[in-house]
Design a protein around this motif. Structure first.
Motif, PDB file in Angstrom:
ATOM      1  N   SER A   1       0.845  -1.191   0.000  1.00 33.62           N
ATOM      2  CA  SER A   1       0.000   0.000   0.000  1.00 33.62           C
ATOM      3  C   SER A   1       0.883   1.245   0.000  1.00 33.62           C
ATOM      4  CB  SER A   1      -0.910   0.014   1.230  1.00 33.62           C
ATOM      5  OG  SER A   1      -1.673   1.200   1.263  1.00 33.62           O
ATOM      6  N   ILE A   2       0.624   2.166  -0.946  1.00 28.94           N
ATOM      7  CA  ILE A   2       1.396   3.401  -1.081  1.00 28.94           C
ATOM      8  C   ILE A   2       0.466   4.598  -0.988  1.00 28.94           C
ATOM      9  CG2 ILE A   2       2.826   4.790  -2.633  1.00 28.94           C
ATOM     10  CD1 ILE A   2       3.972   2.328  -3.813  1.00 28.94           C
ATOM     11  N   GLU A   3       0.921   5.618  -0.280  1.00 31.38           N
ATOM     12  CA  GLU A   3       0.196   6.892  -0.203  1.00 31.38           C
ATOM     13  C   GLU A   3       1.150   8.000  -0.627  1.00 31.38           C
ATOM     14  OE1 GLU A   3      -1.104   9.749   3.410  1.00 31.38           O
ATOM     15  OE2 GLU A   3      -2.134   7.799   3.403  1.00 31.38           O
ATOM     16  N   ILE A   4       0.732   8.824  -1.590  1.00 26.94           N
ATOM     17  CA  ILE A   4       1.553   9.928  -2.085  1.00 26.94           C
ATOM     18  C   ILE A   4       0.787  11.221  -1.876  1.00 26.94           C
ATOM     19  CG2 ILE A   4       2.734  10.932  -4.083  1.00 26.94           C
ATOM     20  CD1 ILE A   4       2.909   8.135  -5.275  1.00 26.94           C
ATOM     21  N   SER A   5       1.399  12.157  -1.135  1.00 27.92           N
ATOM     22  CA  SER A   5       0.758  13.439  -0.853  1.00 27.92           C
ATOM     23  C   SER A   5       1.634  14.582  -1.356  1.00 27.92           C
ATOM     24  CB  SER A   5       0.525  13.610   0.656  1.00 27.92           C
ATOM     25  OG  SER A   5      -0.368  12.628   1.151  1.00 27.92           O
ATOM     26  N   LYS A  16      -8.902  -0.933 -16.370  1.00 29.71           N
ATOM     27  CA  LYS A  16      -9.334   0.336 -16.940  1.00 29.71           C
ATOM     28  C   LYS A  16      -8.304   1.399 -16.575  1.00 29.71           C
ATOM     29  CE  LYS A  16     -13.240   3.564 -17.029  1.00 29.71           C
ATOM     30  NZ  LYS A  16     -14.601   3.870 -16.489  1.00 29.71           N
ATOM     31  N   ILE A  17      -7.911   2.227 -17.553  1.00 29.50           N
ATOM     32  CA  ILE A  17      -6.901   3.253 -17.309  1.00 29.50           C
ATOM     33  C   ILE A  17      -7.555   4.490 -16.703  1.00 29.50           C
ATOM     34  CG2 ILE A  17      -5.088   4.677 -18.288  1.00 29.50           C
ATOM     35  CD1 ILE A  17      -4.509   1.700 -18.446  1.00 29.50           C
ATOM     36  N   LYS A  18      -7.249   4.763 -15.429  1.00 28.26           N
ATOM     37  CA  LYS A  18      -7.717   5.969 -14.753  1.00 28.26           C
ATOM     38  C   LYS A  18      -6.493   6.753 -14.306  1.00 28.26           C
ATOM     39  CE  LYS A  18     -10.119   7.626 -10.625  1.00 28.26           C
ATOM     40  NZ  LYS A  18     -10.773   7.241  -9.344  1.00 28.26           N
ATOM     41  N   SER A  19      -6.341   7.976 -14.817  1.00 29.29           N
ATOM     42  CA  SER A  19      -5.177   8.794 -14.499  1.00 29.29           C
ATOM     43  C   SER A  19      -5.387   9.530 -13.179  1.00 29.29           C
ATOM     44  CB  SER A  19      -4.924   9.799 -15.627  1.00 29.29           C
ATOM     45  OG  SER A  19      -3.770  10.568 -15.351  1.00 29.29           O
ATOM     46  N   LEU A  20      -4.426   9.383 -12.254  1.00 27.30           N
ATOM     47  CA  LEU A  20      -4.476  10.068 -10.968  1.00 27.30           C
ATOM     48  C   LEU A  20      -3.713  11.388 -11.073  1.00 27.30           C
ATOM     49  CD1 LEU A  20      -3.764   6.982  -8.687  1.00 27.30           C
ATOM     50  CD2 LEU A  20      -5.990   7.972  -9.257  1.00 27.30           C
ATOM     51  N   LYS A  52      -5.273  17.923  -8.726  1.00 22.99           N
ATOM     52  CA  LYS A  52      -6.698  17.898  -8.410  1.00 22.99           C
ATOM     53  C   LYS A  52      -6.974  17.177  -7.093  1.00 22.99           C
ATOM     54  CE  LYS A  52      -8.119  17.988 -13.269  1.00 22.99           C
ATOM     55  NZ  LYS A  52      -8.837  17.270 -14.367  1.00 22.99           N
ATOM     56  N   THR A  53      -6.191  16.121  -6.842  1.00 29.04           N
ATOM     57  CA  THR A  53      -6.349  15.343  -5.609  1.00 29.04           C
ATOM     58  C   THR A  53      -4.977  15.231  -4.949  1.00 29.04           C
ATOM     59  OG1 THR A  53      -8.078  14.048  -6.705  1.00 29.04           O
ATOM     60  CG2 THR A  53      -7.212  13.177  -4.629  1.00 29.04           C
ATOM     61  N   PRO A  54      -4.647  16.127  -3.997  1.00 28.60           N
ATOM     62  CA  PRO A  54      -3.290  16.205  -3.432  1.00 28.60           C
ATOM     63  C   PRO A  54      -2.801  14.949  -2.722  1.00 28.60           C
ATOM     64  CG  PRO A  54      -4.512  18.211  -2.967  1.00 28.60           C
ATOM     65  CD  PRO A  54      -5.497  17.220  -3.510  1.00 28.60           C
ATOM     66  N   THR A  55      -3.710  14.076  -2.352  1.00 33.52           N
ATOM     67  CA  THR A  55      -3.316  12.810  -1.729  1.00 33.52           C
ATOM     68  C   THR A  55      -3.966  11.658  -2.480  1.00 33.52           C
ATOM     69  OG1 THR A  55      -3.022  13.764   0.489  1.00 33.52           O
ATOM     70  CG2 THR A  55      -3.377  11.391   0.355  1.00 33.52           C
ATOM     71  N   ILE A  56      -3.135  10.731  -2.939  1.00 34.18           N
ATOM     72  CA  ILE A  56      -3.654   9.535  -3.588  1.00 34.18           C
ATOM     73  C   ILE A  56      -3.070   8.313  -2.884  1.00 34.18           C
ATOM     74  CG2 ILE A  56      -3.865  10.686  -5.834  1.00 34.18           C
ATOM     75  CD1 ILE A  56      -1.341   9.188  -6.693  1.00 34.18           C
ATOM     76  N   GLN A  57      -3.761   7.237  -2.952  1.00 36.94           N
ATOM     77  CA  GLN A  57      -3.262   6.009  -2.343  1.00 36.94           C
ATOM     78  C   GLN A  57      -3.834   4.799  -3.052  1.00 36.94           C
ATOM     79  OE1 GLN A  57      -4.346   6.088   1.790  1.00 36.94           O
ATOM     80  NE2 GLN A  57      -6.538   6.250   1.403  1.00 36.94           N
TER      81      GLN A  57
END
Length: 290
Positions: A49-53, A244-248, A252-257
């Motif tokens: 599990s990775i979280e990038i902020s 499905k290709i979903k670009s993060l 727009k979303t400062p934190t993704i995980q």
């Protein structure tokens, strides 16, 4: 475990080299995150599990100053307008204007543009032609997520390599379809056969371009065919391609995980979507592993 710093593109390294029965040089690709221009050996693995902020801060990778927006992958507006590394000829080498006396930086030209360059064929989202400095092999191929690559020519300048690339682009794509790249591995290609066909088809044009550049006595701009080079093959750490290709997007979303399912090129494939790490060069990030 938490790491914080200014993001740069991931470093790719080759391991477990071997030669296949058809004489292709094969290797596995390993990745390291780069923060603050130092290689940070982050112990990540598939299934983790990775979280990038994003902290909201961006720093110019050239002058180091804080900037409200990133231009040309990590530059402030001033450096974007003045640095040779941000000039249009970086994207379109055939438009190099050094010979016109209008280059932004003499030192940059000597260090980058007038170094030996390679014209190559690669198979990433399909067949493509590209160029790179000789000391950027195999980095350029790995950054593009190429599954196969083959150097076909060595030349003395970036502008010359750009003219040859443009010539081959009449028949072969010169860009990678990133969505197709992340949907699966491309069908293997016989790059040796394709090379021979292209060189035969463009023989007259290659000779014409070579003769034109040979008139420049200030630099060695000869064209050398690399007929003894062997094809290269690269295996990326991928457990599962996204359905499905979903670009993060950190803007727009400062934190993704998400759960790491694979890495290819400069893309992290998470179960929640894909993110192009290189796009956020200059962004101050906090990376957490759970």
């Amino acid at each position: 475990m938490e790491f914080q710093g200014v993001c740069h593109k991931m470093h790719a390294n080759l391991a477990n080299h071997s030669v296949t029965p058809n004489h292709t040089e094969q290797a596995n690709v390993e990745y390291t995150f780069i923060l603050d221009r130092s290689k940070v050996d982050i112990p990540f693995s598939l299934g983790q599990s990775i979280e990038i902020s994003w902290t909201g801060n961006i720093y110019c990778t050239s002058c180091g100053k804080k900037t409200p927006k990133s231009y040309s992958q990590g530059h402030c507006f001033k450096c974007f307008k003045t640095k040779a590394e941000c000039d249009m000829c970086i994207m379109k080498p055939e438009t190099c204007h050094y010979h016109m006396g209008t280059c932004r930086e003499e030192d940059f030209a000597q260090r980058v543009c007038f170094q030996p360059h390679i014209v190559y064929l690669a198979n990433s989202s399909g067949l493509k032609v590209g160029i790179t400095r000789i000391n950027q092999m195999p980095t350029r191929w790995l950054d593009q997520g190429a599954s196969q690559a083959l150097p076909i020519m060595k030349v003395g300048s970036r502008r010359l390599s750009g003219h040859l690339e443009t010539m081959f682009a009449e028949q072969v794509a010169d860009k990678t379809d990133w969505r197709k790249l992340l949907k699966g591995s491309p069908e293997p290609l016989d790059l040796l056969e394709i090379r021979d066909e292209l060189i035969g088809e463009f023989q007259d044009q290659i000779e014409e371009i070579s003769n034109e550049f040979s008139l420049n006595l200030d630099f060695n701009e000869d064209v050398e065919l690399l007929l003894s080079e062997k094809p290269k093959s690269f295996i990326y750490p991928i457990a599962q391609y996204p359905a499905k290709i979903k670009s993060l997007n950190l803007d727009k979303t400062p934190t993704i995980q998400g759960i790491l399912q694979g890495i290819k090129g400069q893309y992290l494939m998470l179960d929640t979507g894909v993110i192009n790490i290189r796009k956020y060069t200059g962004y101050e990030l906090i990376i957490r592993f759970h």
